[in-house]
Design an enzyme around this catalytic site. Sequence first.
Site, PDB file in Angstrom:
ATOM      1  N   LYS A 116      41.954  84.598 -69.171  1.00  0.00           N
ATOM      2  CA  LYS A 116      42.843  85.497 -69.901  1.00  0.00           C
ATOM      3  C   LYS A 116      43.533  84.777 -71.054  1.00  0.00           C
ATOM      4  CE  LYS A 116      46.926  85.760 -68.731  1.00  0.00           C
ATOM      5  NZ  LYS A 116      48.377  85.899 -68.519  1.00  0.00           N
ATOM      6  N   CYS A 176      61.704  89.826 -71.201  1.00  0.00           N
ATOM      7  CA  CYS A 176      60.680  89.410 -70.254  1.00  0.00           C
ATOM      8  C   CYS A 176      61.331  88.947 -68.969  1.00  0.00           C
ATOM      9  CB  CYS A 176      59.837  88.293 -70.854  1.00  0.00           C
ATOM     10  SG  CYS A 176      58.271  88.083 -70.027  1.00  0.00           S
ATOM     11  N   GLN A 234      59.150  78.119 -83.418  1.00  0.00           N
ATOM     12  CA  GLN A 234      58.167  77.090 -83.764  1.00  0.00           C
ATOM     13  C   GLN A 234      57.039  77.673 -84.611  1.00  0.00           C
ATOM     14  OE1 GLN A 234      58.975  73.908 -82.904  1.00  0.00           O
ATOM     15  NE2 GLN A 234      60.809  74.879 -82.065  1.00  0.00           N
TER      16      GLN A 234
END
Length: 449
Positions: free
Chosen positions: A51, A145, A154
């Site tokens: 995945k 989340c 970043q």
Amino acid sequence: MQVTVNEHDAVECVATATPAGNREAHAHGTDKLAIEGGRRLAGEIAVSGAKNAALPILCAGLLSAEPVRLDNVPDLKDVRTTLALLGQMGMREETDGARVVLDASRVDNPVAPYELVKTMRASILVLGPLLARFGYAKVSLPGGCAIGARPVDQHIKGLQAMGAEIHIEHGYIEARAKRLSGARIVTDMITVTGTENLLMAATLADGETVIENAAREPEVTDLAHLLVAMGAKIDGIGTDRLVIQGVERLHGATHAVIPDRIEAGTFLCAVAAAGGDVTLTGMRAHILDAVIDKLREAGATIDEGVDTLRVRMDGRPSAVAIRTSEYPAFPTDMQAQFMALNAVAQGAAQVTETIFENRFMHVQELNRLGANIAVDGNTALVTGVPKLSGASVMATDLRASASLVIAGLCAQGETLVERIYHLDRGYDRMETKLTAVGANVRRISGSEA
């Protein structure tokens, strides 16, 4: 402004949108798994494609106007969601089982809307490819989340170093660049999705880009191998220093997604916990070294073939101490599964989580099954018990749900795992694969419940 994105399991968030694409969505939001524990496992399991490699590789299809042919693509909810997102942008795709052909020659809408991004944080991976090829991208910031987060800063910092103009407003990252320029980028932390985004962007930049402190995960390496097959010039693949010489254009390619090391590790862990003799096919042992070492320490016998792994376990496992860290150390995505293994082991062991600040939510559910686990900050002390007892438990995220399935396989009586839409995000037909090796696992659809 600091915003956050989940790094390792880039797609652990709750899915609320209906996935599109040609693949049939076979999971209902209220599906459950009923597990009758106490059976030894024996037989063969085919490991699906990874995945966490498939998602960035699908996004890399945006980098070329020529077809990209992919094999060993897993049939997962997040793959379908990614294909739906790419389809909204104008990507055409053809799917035949595990084979997907992408055609980005007519992409004309470089926007990733909140409706899809909120269901899958890996959507941020379209930012680099869109900006590099089309000079513009508008990508929604990821939503909340369950298990903690890592900064998307970043990604933004790296793209700005390459000359991108980036504005964040109304919940969207809006990025522009006539053509990105090569740069030396040193990330403040090891970031998997950040490395992948910057790597894809750098392939079409003007000049040389150096990514220092790059993630070394096999999934990053797999993406790099696809990009090279498409004509990219990348040195240092598999190391923490990637050097990319930008090219004018990338062409089409054919590539097979690597096996899913976390799926393989989950099944190995299940056999080590429940007992049995199972062979995994289509697997490369070297990408799972840290997990295999710990399973051997727990008492499992593991034989490595060319593309097979055979695991044998008799009796109770021995407790093993775990400390998660970046690859090639022990993966955070296997922490919950080893927690379930330790729950039925002889002895006690500490499990220390260094990647995520909130990844022990499965502890409460494992304790409902009779486990003896105490949490102190980022460390859990697991004292093994001879037997777990079946009960109703609730999955809180992808890997937590896998740990509950493993615990259910070891428990006396029936375990009912609710909210398994989390499981379907990262495991291709887990109950079917387990049933084939002797487990008593059945899916109860939402309409039955």
